[in-house]
Design an enzyme around this catalytic site. Structure first.
Site: not given
Ligand code: ADP
Ligand code: MG
Length: 316
Positions: A12-13, A130, A215, A278
């Protein structure tokens, strides 16, 4: 012909920096940054498929649809998925086109509107979690539940929201086309938003469903399906941490598949709705025969590919 193929899942970022940069133009400018990194991978000989999120964009369409409901039909969730795949694909395609032109790279990018099959009996459909669309008052929520069969929940005193299932992707319907395009040298933007969720009936006929596929899971499935060597998850953090957000947080340079599984099972390292899926997606990719995965942020993709940063996950 041995090509280096990478699937890059952008978060998303990569499209929306913050609340004050959400317009279509802002998203186009934000997408350019990620495209710069994709182009530098292409210069290094990678063939690339790009997957992307669409959560906020679907939210905008639903809100517009809702505000215009007195005059126009609402847009069903599967069609919102298709709309966002097209619009985000366009932003990425045009950025890539212009960069290829600028650097004299003989490539083109193409977007494939992608359906992703989910199982009609996926347990997620029994427990939709969700949240989707705007908050509603109780009367509206109950009305939608009754009239349209929505699942609705009360969200911690903030109001009512529609919730949909997040089933696992089992098949990328357009996989063969995507594979052909990659082999022919196109950069392919696909499985946007996790793909448009569809279910097959007894005769194998497809139909869209109101659900949301993660995704990163969809991108991992795609990566296995097209025989990608590398799976990159481009998100908001440079590295993955153990004990994320706790005083004993430690950033990881590398994990083996076995370590990733063990850390995930410990349950305390990766947040549920963000990093845990992820890691699970990476595990799926490696167990499905993938060689290597990277989790990092867009600006560090090149550095991570040469082992200088990011979190690398490998078979052993
Ligand atoms: P995206 O939009 O890329 O799917 P998300 O917000 O769903 O992003 O997931 C990424 C976020 O997960 C990071 O920005 C961080 O805040 C969070 N996060 C949670 N657990 C961890 C971890 N163990 N290490 C790093 N980031 C983490
Ligand atoms: Mg995400």
């Amino acid at each position: 012909m041995s090509k280096k193929i990478a699937v890059v899942a952008i978060g998303g970022n990569s499209l929306i920096k913050d609340k004050t940069h959400q317009t279509v133009r802002d998203q186009y400018i934000a997408a350019k940054e990620t495209c710069d990194h994709v182009v530098s991978m292409i210069k290094d000989g990678w063939e690339i498929a790009i997957g992307h999120g669409n959560g906020p964009q679907v939210g905008f369409i639903l809100r517009r649809s809702e505000l215009a409901a007195h005059e126009l039909h609402e847009v069903p969730l599967d069609a919102c998925g298709a709309d966002t795949q097209g619009a985000i694909g366009y932003a990425l395609q045009q950025n890539l086109y212009n960069e290829f032109r600028l650097y004299g790279i003989n490539k083109s990018a193409v977007t494939v509107v992608t359906q992703v099959e989910v199982a009609a009996d996926d347990p997620a459909f029994k427990n939709p979690t969700k949240p989707i669309g705007s908050f509603m008052d109780e009367a509206e929520a109950k009305r939608r539940q009754e009239k349209e069969g929505w699942s609705v929940v009360e969200d911690a005193g903030r109001g009512w929201r529609r919730v949909v299932a997040s089933p696992m992707p089992i098949r990328i319907v357009e996989e063969a086309s995507i594979k052909h395009l990659i082999e022919a040298g196109f950069v392919v933007i696909c499985t946007g938003g996790g793909g448009i969720p569809v279910v097959a009936d007894k005769e194998g006929m497809l139909q869209g469903v109101a659900a949301v596929i993660d995704k990163d899971y969809a991108a991992a499935l795609l990566a296995n399906g097209i025989g990608a060597n590398m799976f990159i998850i481009s998100t908001a953090v440079e590295k993955v941490a153990l004990n994320y957000g706790k005083p004993n947080q430690t950033w990881l340079d590398h994990m083996t598949l076995a370590q990733a599984k063990a850390y995930l099972a410990e349950g305390c390292h990766f947040a549920k709705g963000s990093m845990a899926p992820k890691i699970k997606a990476v595990i799926n990719f490696l167990e499905g025969g993938g060689e290597e995965a990277l989790i990092t942020n867009p600006e560090n993709i090149e550095q991570a590919l040469v082992g200088k940063t990011g979190t690398r996950i490998t078979q052993a």
